[in-house]
Write a protein that holds these residues in place. Structure first.
Motif, PDB file in Angstrom:
ATOM      1  N   VAL A  42       0.858  -1.179   0.000  1.00 47.56           N
ATOM      2  CA  VAL A  42       0.000   0.000   0.000  1.00 47.56           C
ATOM      3  C   VAL A  42       0.895   1.230   0.000  1.00 47.56           C
ATOM      4  O   VAL A  42       1.854   1.308   0.785  1.00 47.56           O
ATOM      5  CB  VAL A  42      -0.914   0.039   1.244  1.00 47.56           C
ATOM      6  N   VAL A 107      -1.894  -1.055  -3.973  1.00 45.43           N
ATOM      7  CA  VAL A 107      -3.045  -0.219  -3.649  1.00 45.43           C
ATOM      8  C   VAL A 107      -2.512   1.167  -3.293  1.00 45.43           C
ATOM      9  O   VAL A 107      -1.593   1.291  -2.487  1.00 45.43           O
ATOM     10  CB  VAL A 107      -3.852  -0.806  -2.471  1.00 45.43           C
ATOM     11  N   ALA A 109      -3.501   4.877  -1.811  1.00 46.72           N
ATOM     12  CA  ALA A 109      -4.475   5.695  -1.094  1.00 46.72           C
ATOM     13  C   ALA A 109      -3.981   7.129  -1.078  1.00 46.72           C
ATOM     14  O   ALA A 109      -2.792   7.385  -0.864  1.00 46.72           O
ATOM     15  CB  ALA A 109      -4.671   5.183   0.336  1.00 46.72           C
ATOM     16  N   VAL A 133      -7.884   4.038  -3.217  1.00 50.52           N
ATOM     17  CA  VAL A 133      -8.752   4.518  -2.140  1.00 50.52           C
ATOM     18  C   VAL A 133      -8.440   5.996  -1.990  1.00 50.52           C
ATOM     19  O   VAL A 133      -7.352   6.368  -1.539  1.00 50.52           O
ATOM     20  CB  VAL A 133      -8.506   3.772  -0.819  1.00 50.52           C
ATOM     21  N   ILE A 250      -9.014   0.397   2.732  1.00 50.60           N
ATOM     22  CA  ILE A 250      -7.788  -0.172   2.157  1.00 50.60           C
ATOM     23  C   ILE A 250      -7.770  -1.690   2.335  1.00 50.60           C
ATOM     24  O   ILE A 250      -7.446  -2.434   1.407  1.00 50.60           O
ATOM     25  CB  ILE A 250      -6.547   0.485   2.790  1.00 50.60           C
TER      26      ILE A 250
END
Length: 263
Positions: A42, A107, A109, A133, A250
């Protein structure tokens, strides 16, 4: 969590995380970043009025490999006054960091201008991003960045926040030292004709005055797989005001990626 919250309020990282790591340069800019954990990756991107420490309470609650950089021109990253700190340039640096760390498709964010950088990554370099996200990218009025830097930051964190704003008596000195006014002035809607094909969760902080209502017009034409969730009582600075909302979204994105790969 109390200790982490206290460190965040002071504009510091938890003591066990130490000094930041530094990336290889992209366009002459090196990014300072923190990395912790193992597992699915992430990347956390801060807004124009903050730095990577905005994400402290989110980062310590995530399961996976968590990377939180300071964007170009901010914090402990390189801060060349004549350098390019635009959204496309920021995305190049973040993509370079992802490649350097060899953490695969991640991912991403982001909130504020960090959300705009996340969208740039997803549209221009989709192979590096498995999910988004984000909050809606900001529309910053020019008058909001006028005046001494300390006053600009104090106004932003006070007026754009919900009731859970961080105590600025300990945070403000840190923010003044870490900020670049150029990032505060950025307003970055999704470009005309751009379509995000990456799975996306948009967290809509309902008290954020920088959200353009028009951002949600014909959303399904601009995102092929999108979920929108309202955050009542939350203003612009979502990672500081409501960390659990981001942590939950997340984790859901990571689990959705696992499910897609398993099917």
């Amino acid at each position: 969590m109390t200790t982490v919250g206290g460190q965040l309020a002071a504009g510091l990282l938890p003591p066990e995380r130490g000094h930041p790591l530094v990336s290889r340069p992209v366009d002459g800019f090196r990014l300072a970043y923190d990395r912790c954990g193992t597992g699915p990756a992430v990347v956390l991107l801060h807004g124009g009025h903050g730095d990577r420490t905005d994400w402290t309470d989110v980062a310590v609650s995530l399961r996976g490999t968590v990377v939180a950089p300071d964007l170009r021109g901010v914090g402990e990253s390189d801060r060349w006054s004549a350098g390019d700190v635009s959204v496309p340039a920021q995305a190049r640096s973040v993509a370079g960091l992802i490649d350097e760390l060899r953490i695969g498709s991640v991912v991403v964010a982001g909130y504020g201008i960090g959300a705009a950088v996340a969208l740039e990554l997803a549209t221009r370099r989709p192979g590096r991003v498995s999910g988004l996200v984000i909050t809606p990218p900001p529309a910053v009025p020019p008058r909001a960045t006028a005046g001494p830097l300390r006053e600009v930051l104090a106004r932003a964190w006070t007026r754009w926040s919900g009731p859970n704003v961080v105590d600025l008596s300990t945070r403000l000195d840190h923010l003044v030292a870490q900020s670049d006014r150029r990032l505060m002035r950025m307003s970055a809607p999704l470009g005309r004709g751009d379509v995000v094909t990456i799975p996306t969760t948009i967290l809509w902080p309902l008290l954020d005055p920088l959200v353009r209502p028009s951002f949600f017009d014909r959303l399904s034409d601009r995102f092929t797989r999108v979920t929108v969730r309202g955050l009542p009582g939350v203003g612009h600075f979502v990672p500081v005001e409501q960390p659990p909302a981001l942590v939950g979204a997340i984790h859901e994105m990571i689990e959705g990626r696992r499910a897609r790969h398993a099917s």
